[in-house]
Each structure stands twice: as structure tokens, then as C-alpha cells.
Design a protein around this motif. Sequence first.
Motif, PDB file in Angstrom:
ATOM      1  N   ASP A   1      -6.426  -5.377  -4.787  1.00  0.00           N
ATOM      2  CA  ASP A   1      -7.573  -5.294  -5.683  1.00  0.00           C
ATOM      3  C   ASP A   1      -8.146  -6.666  -6.012  1.00  0.00           C
ATOM      4  OD1 ASP A   1      -5.400  -6.152  -7.110  1.00  0.00           O
ATOM      5  OD2 ASP A   1      -5.824  -4.956  -8.892  1.00  0.00           O
TER       6      ASP A   1
ATOM      7  N   ARG B   1      -2.589   5.290  -9.316  1.00  0.00           N
ATOM      8  CA  ARG B   1      -3.617   5.169  -8.282  1.00  0.00           C
ATOM      9  C   ARG B   1      -4.334   6.503  -8.116  1.00  0.00           C
ATOM     10  NH1 ARG B   1      -3.451   0.830  -4.451  1.00  0.00           N
ATOM     11  NH2 ARG B   1      -1.709  -0.617  -4.736  1.00  0.00           N
TER      12      ARG B   1
ATOM     13  N   LYS C   1      -7.176   3.883  -5.510  1.00  0.00           N
ATOM     14  CA  LYS C   1      -7.636   2.756  -6.342  1.00  0.00           C
ATOM     15  C   LYS C   1      -6.741   2.622  -7.568  1.00  0.00           C
ATOM     16  CE  LYS C   1     -11.666   1.202  -9.007  1.00  0.00           C
ATOM     17  NZ  LYS C   1     -10.987   1.209 -10.306  1.00  0.00           N
ATOM     18  N   ARG C   2      -6.415   1.391  -7.922  1.00  0.00           N
ATOM     19  CA  ARG C   2      -5.568   1.131  -9.081  1.00  0.00           C
ATOM     20  C   ARG C   2      -6.322   1.424 -10.380  1.00  0.00           C
ATOM     21  NH1 ARG C   2      -1.174  -2.613  -7.919  1.00  0.00           N
ATOM     22  NH2 ARG C   2      -1.319  -3.432  -5.800  1.00  0.00           N
TER      23      ARG C   2
END
Length: 479
Positions: free
Chosen positions: A31, A94, A102-103
Motif C-alpha cells: 500500500d 483486507r 485492499k488494506r
Amino acid sequence: MATHQFPKNSMHLDQNPEAALGGFGKDFDDDGREKRTGTWITASAHIITAVIGSGVLSLAWTIAQLGWVVGPAVLVAFSFITYFTSTMLADCYRAPDPVTGKRNYTYMDVVKAHLGGTKFKLCGLAQYGNLVGISIGYTITASISMVAVKKSNCYHKNGHQADCTVSGVPYMLLFSAMQVLLSQIPNFHKLSWLSILAAIMSFAYASIGVGLSIAKVASGENGQTGLTGIDVSGQEKVFRAFRAIGDIAFAYAYSTVLVEIQDTLRSSPPENKAMKRATFVGISTTSLFYILCGCVGYAAFGNNAPGNFLTGFGFYEPFWLIDFANICIAVHLVGAYQVFCQPVYGFVEKWCNTRWPESKFITTEHIIKLPFNGEYPLSYFRLIWRTAYVIVTTVIAMIFPFFNAFLALLGATSFWPLTVYFPVEMYIARTKLPRFSFTWIWLKILSWACLVISLMAAAGSIQSLAHEVKKYKPFQVEI
């Protein structure tokens, strides 16, 4: 000592990868943030620090209200519920995939990613309200432990009947001064050493409490116990039982910081796998200490078990060991305060950075070289705002010394949404579980049952709070 100024949007290196990449050249995660180094061991330390509070020493009182049958059963039930819902929450870090998605950096982000709408705002209200309350409660509790050291020496010198009343205000100020310094730790990722120290302190004072209880039982001086606990009037019994259940529920609730803890983990092995392992270790360890302290403490003191058998002087001797245990409690709470405050700090600083991106006061960091400690990113905004937060929570703690009773109410009302409701709802949404399927039905039953328990606990806490308000004396924290 050299100082360097970063351009705007450099308030946090981990929130601003561009500034970090340009200034340091370190390795970064997928990220773009500074590479995380946490492991299941450090995560376990964070969990133990968050879950095992000095309240573990009040579990003898809790078992006394519920008795030998219901008390241990409730402890086991809540440990299972907490572990089960925590594993579901770990898979939500996530999105949409628990390994490659996606975090999400905070609990609110997780809820927004899976449930959307306005639920994430309700989540934020419950989470951050609870965290602020814990900050105030820990300030009071730490001062009680420090006062207990002074009182222990007074009793040892002048006898157990001596008037050893001590004000807790100076000790609150001392505790807060330490928190002002520690609050300058930039973020959760730098707290591992403090959490490990705090976890060691937890083991130390809990072990001392268990050891002294075993010694009391072995001496034959133990109190009277019963299958149903303390024998009081029907209404009082009900409220005490509700309060006891609420204390246990709140004792296991660490979901408020679970996502923030998971965000410190390195990506290999997958964060959800490492977090589940850390959760198992953390909850198993705390459950063992809870059951030992609760059951052995009840066996030692019986139905007259004090609210805290170290600070409440269930034991007077050996006074030096009592002093050491209370020092361990205070040191533990120093670390625990930071574990619960860092999410609040991060939330406010991120919001301000987004709201006023052109403000150099908010977005600028100065790199200061510290002897033997490398470089430290100093933010004047962070310094002033975090100091103000500690000051405000300390003043509230001094004005309202009965805040622990309010904290129990806060814990009772936040347990259901944060520990049960949101993890269950996000699991249902993530797996697209069919309505009225077997799994959907029993998850809903679990959620509603925990809601009822939270309401019962809230009722017991309100009754206790009303009793404390009657004795209210502002700025007179005498322990």
C-alpha cells in the motif's frame, strides 16, 4: 542535533508514502506505507496488554456474585465468543479478499468497506467513545494502584486499623506526565516494546494475586463460598449479577483495537492468519489467568471477596510483595493507556490532515536526531494535541472519581456492537450468507443473545453508577 522540515502531507510517514519514499528510501508494503514488521508474538503482546487489565484482580468479586456454577461458565462462554468473533473480524482487515484485498487501517474503515452506509459512523461513535472512556478509567485505576503502595507501607508501619487515607490526585498527575511523554510515540507500529513490557507486568501481578490466594486457602483462613454466590436480597442479587456479567464481558472486549493491532503485522504470513494465531494465544492466556484469579480468589475470600484484592487490601502481608504487585499494575496501565489511545490519536490526526491539507502546522514534521535513538519525527501539532488530550482526560478523572462505574456502563453498551454485532454482520456480508440458512440463523441468535446480555449489564452498571453519584465529591479522590 539537526532538524529537517518536510513538505505538506508529511505528518505521518505511514500515512504519506510519497514523503517517506522521497526522504528515506526504505522498503514499503503493497500500500506504499513503511514496511510493517509486526509478528504474531508482538500482536499477542498487544492483545494481552489490552485484555488483561487490573480488573483481573476483581474477578474474585465477580465470581462471588455468580457462584461456583455460573461464574466459571460465564468466563468460558465469553472467552469463546470473543475468540470466535475476533477471527471473523481478522478476515475483514483486507477487502474484498482476506489475503489479497485492499488494506483497511481502522475498525471504521473495515465496517465502511463491508457494510457501507452510516453503520461505520455508528461504529466510530461506539469505538472512540469507548477508547476515550478507557483513557479516563485507566488514569483513575493507575492512581489507585500507586496509592495502594503508600497505604501498604502505612499499614505495615502503623497497623491495619490506622487511618491511611491518601489522595489519588498527585498520582494521577504523575501518571499523566508519563503519558504526555509516551504519547509522542508516533503511531501504533512503534509500541511493541511497551506492550511486551506491559504484558510481562500483567503476568507478574496476576501471578502474585493467584499465589497469595493459594497461600490463603492453604492456611485454612479462606472465606465461605457457595454454588450460587453471595446471599443477598433478591433485587440486589439480580443487579450484582448483571454488573458481574458486564464486568466479564468488558474484560474480554479488545475488538476496539483489533484492526489497529492487525495493521502492525507484516504481510507474510498473511495478516489474517497471523492475527488468528495471536488471538488464540492472547485469549487463551488471558482466560487462564481470569479463571485462576477468579476461582482461586473466590476460594480464598469467599463471599466477602473485595473488589480488588491487591488495591482493596484483601492482603496486607508480605507488604513488599503487595507493593511490587501494585507497581506492576501501574506500569502495565502505562502501556495499556497507549494501546487504547493510539487509535484515537491516529483518527484525529488523519481527519485534521485531510480537513486542512494546506496547513503547515498540521502537515509538517521535523526530523530531530536523538542521541542513541536515531531520528525522531517531531510534529508540533501532534505534540500539542496529544498533550491536550492527556490533560483533559486527567482533569475529568480528577473531577469524577466515580468514573470507573461509568466506564462499566460504557463497556456494557459497547461490547455488543464492537465485539459481536459488526463482526457477525460483516461475516454475513463478506460470505454472502443466504438469509434464514442454518448458519445465518444461529449467528443472529448469538448476536441477539449478546445484545440482551449487554442490556442486562448496562442495567447493573446504571444501578452502581447511581450509588456512586450519591457519594460524589469533586476533586476529592481519596483512596
